[in-house]
Design a protein around this motif. Structure first.
Motif, PDB file in Angstrom:
ATOM      1  N   ARG A 266      27.926  29.893  70.896  1.00 46.44           N
ATOM      2  CA  ARG A 266      29.039  30.357  71.652  1.00 46.44           C
ATOM      3  C   ARG A 266      28.914  31.423  72.529  1.00 46.44           C
ATOM      4  N   LEU A 267      28.055  32.470  71.873  1.00 44.62           N
ATOM      5  CA  LEU A 267      27.492  33.550  72.793  1.00 44.62           C
ATOM      6  C   LEU A 267      26.782  32.981  74.037  1.00 44.62           C
ATOM      7  N   ALA A 268      25.946  32.102  73.861  1.00 47.60           N
ATOM      8  CA  ALA A 268      25.143  31.508  75.356  1.00 47.60           C
ATOM      9  C   ALA A 268      26.308  30.899  76.010  1.00 47.60           C
ATOM     10  N   ASP A 269      27.011  30.092  75.485  1.00 49.24           N
ATOM     11  CA  ASP A 269      28.057  29.481  76.471  1.00 49.24           C
ATOM     12  C   ASP A 269      28.875  30.633  77.178  1.00 49.24           C
ATOM     13  N   ALA A 270      29.470  31.484  76.576  1.00 51.59           N
ATOM     14  CA  ALA A 270      29.975  32.659  77.198  1.00 51.59           C
ATOM     15  C   ALA A 270      29.198  33.589  78.311  1.00 51.59           C
ATOM     16  N   ALA A 271      27.929  33.643  78.234  1.00 53.13           N
ATOM     17  CA  ALA A 271      27.006  34.068  78.952  1.00 53.13           C
ATOM     18  C   ALA A 271      26.734  33.288  80.061  1.00 53.13           C
ATOM     19  N   LEU A 272      26.572  32.035  79.804  1.00 53.38           N
ATOM     20  CA  LEU A 272      26.531  31.163  81.011  1.00 53.38           C
ATOM     21  C   LEU A 272      27.809  31.106  81.926  1.00 53.38           C
ATOM     22  N   LEU A 273      28.897  31.031  81.176  1.00 57.92           N
ATOM     23  CA  LEU A 273      30.245  31.212  81.812  1.00 57.92           C
ATOM     24  C   LEU A 273      30.297  32.443  82.711  1.00 57.92           C
ATOM     25  N   ALA A 274      30.098  33.419  82.156  1.00 62.73           N
ATOM     26  CA  ALA A 274      30.206  34.734  82.849  1.00 62.73           C
ATOM     27  C   ALA A 274      29.278  34.814  83.981  1.00 62.73           C
ATOM     28  N   GLY A 275      27.900  34.416  83.836  1.00 64.30           N
ATOM     29  CA  GLY A 275      27.082  34.232  84.861  1.00 64.30           C
ATOM     30  C   GLY A 275      27.412  33.481  86.110  1.00 64.30           C
ATOM     31  N   SER A 276      27.989  32.311  85.721  1.00 65.52           N
ATOM     32  CA  SER A 276      28.478  31.267  86.839  1.00 65.52           C
ATOM     33  C   SER A 276      29.831  32.119  87.467  1.00 65.52           C
ATOM     34  N   GLY A 277      30.525  32.451  86.696  1.00 65.15           N
ATOM     35  CA  GLY A 277      31.878  33.386  87.422  1.00 65.15           C
ATOM     36  C   GLY A 277      31.377  34.386  88.141  1.00 65.15           C
TER      37      GLY A 277
ATOM     38  N   GLY B 130      17.918  33.439  86.795  1.00 65.28           N
ATOM     39  CA  GLY B 130      17.681  31.986  86.722  1.00 65.28           C
ATOM     40  C   GLY B 130      16.854  31.603  85.633  1.00 65.28           C
ATOM     41  N   VAL B 131      15.828  32.425  85.079  1.00 65.35           N
ATOM     42  CA  VAL B 131      15.000  32.266  83.862  1.00 65.35           C
ATOM     43  C   VAL B 131      16.129  32.313  82.728  1.00 65.35           C
ATOM     44  N   GLY B 132      16.940  33.396  82.828  1.00 66.64           N
ATOM     45  CA  GLY B 132      17.868  33.720  81.723  1.00 66.64           C
ATOM     46  C   GLY B 132      18.583  32.435  81.483  1.00 66.64           C
ATOM     47  N   VAL B 133      19.129  31.583  82.675  1.00 64.67           N
ATOM     48  CA  VAL B 133      19.799  30.255  82.262  1.00 64.67           C
ATOM     49  C   VAL B 133      19.187  29.357  81.657  1.00 64.67           C
ATOM     50  N   VAL B 134      17.890  29.349  81.740  1.00 66.15           N
ATOM     51  CA  VAL B 134      17.211  28.463  81.052  1.00 66.15           C
ATOM     52  C   VAL B 134      16.960  28.619  79.421  1.00 66.15           C
ATOM     53  N   ILE B 135      16.872  30.089  79.492  1.00 70.36           N
ATOM     54  CA  ILE B 135      16.826  30.531  78.052  1.00 70.36           C
ATOM     55  C   ILE B 135      18.353  30.322  77.253  1.00 70.36           C
ATOM     56  N   LEU B 136      19.295  30.490  77.984  1.00 65.75           N
ATOM     57  CA  LEU B 136      20.662  30.144  77.188  1.00 65.75           C
ATOM     58  C   LEU B 136      21.028  28.928  77.233  1.00 65.75           C
ATOM     59  N   LEU B 137      20.435  27.908  77.944  1.00 62.38           N
ATOM     60  CA  LEU B 137      20.508  26.533  77.810  1.00 62.38           C
ATOM     61  C   LEU B 137      19.845  25.911  76.660  1.00 62.38           C
ATOM     62  N   GLY B 138      18.812  26.584  76.231  1.00 65.09           N
ATOM     63  CA  GLY B 138      18.033  26.423  75.174  1.00 65.09           C
ATOM     64  C   GLY B 138      18.613  26.854  73.750  1.00 65.09           C
ATOM     65  N   VAL B 139      19.854  27.276  73.863  1.00 64.96           N
ATOM     66  CA  VAL B 139      20.404  27.806  72.653  1.00 64.96           C
ATOM     67  C   VAL B 139      21.960  27.335  72.536  1.00 64.96           C
ATOM     68  N   LYS B 140      22.123  26.675  71.004  1.00 65.19           N
ATOM     69  CA  LYS B 140      23.691  26.102  70.513  1.00 65.19           C
ATOM     70  C   LYS B 140      24.116  27.175  70.118  1.00 65.19           C
TER      71      LYS B 140
END
Length: 154
Positions: free
Chosen positions: A130-141, A118-128
């Motif tokens: 592609r790796l952040a987008d991929a990690a968020l997508l993988a976590g959601s999946g 959950g905190v990792g999502v906050v970290i990733l949302l604070g970064v522009k």
């Protein structure tokens, strides 16, 4: 204010000691140990003994480790608050020190990882990036997969 949670925790330890006759912090079953011991055990057990029946557990653990690595890599670039980044680092240290009593199967592992992810999502949302987008997508999946597996089992 920063000491308030520690005061509440200490008071709760005293209350539970009066009920149970021992402090809960000392009554645990060794959930914390050497770093990587627990996660390496679940990987080793599944590779050695349960490769065909537990491939999904290996996939889940591998995906979680990849998401954690991406989050750690992007941590310095995140616009998340210093307190949020610090919380993620400290929770990762704790997660990596969890023993085989926690890293026994997918559900137990996910209960232990919920706050860190959950905190990792906050970290990733604070970064522009592609790796952040991929990690968020993988976590959601991953969470959708876990939910579907529970619905199927019910």
């Amino acid at each position: 204010p920063a000491l308030a949670p520690f005061a509440v925790w200490a008071a709760w330890q005293v209350v539970l000691h009066s009920w149970w006759g021992r402090y809960p912090v000392r009554a645990g079953g060794s959930n914390v140990g050497l770093p990587f011991a627990g996660v390496s055990r679940i990987i080793d057990d599944n590779l050695r003994y349960h490769l065909h029946s537990h491939r999904l557990v290996l996939f889940e653990v591998g995906l979680v480790l990849a998401i954690a690595a991406a989050t750690g890599w992007l941590l310095p670039r995140s616009r998340a608050l210093v307190s949020e980044r610090t919380a993620w680092v400290l929770s990762m240290v704790l997660v990596l020190c969890l023993t085989g009593l926690v890293w026994v199967e997918g559900d137990a592992s996910f209960r232990a990882l919920a706050e860190t992810m959950g905190v990792g999502v906050v970290i990733l949302l604070g970064v522009k990036a592609r790796l952040a987008d991929a990690a968020l997508l993988a976590g959601s999946g991953l969470w959708v997969l876990v939910a579907l597996l529970h619905l199927r089992a019910a």
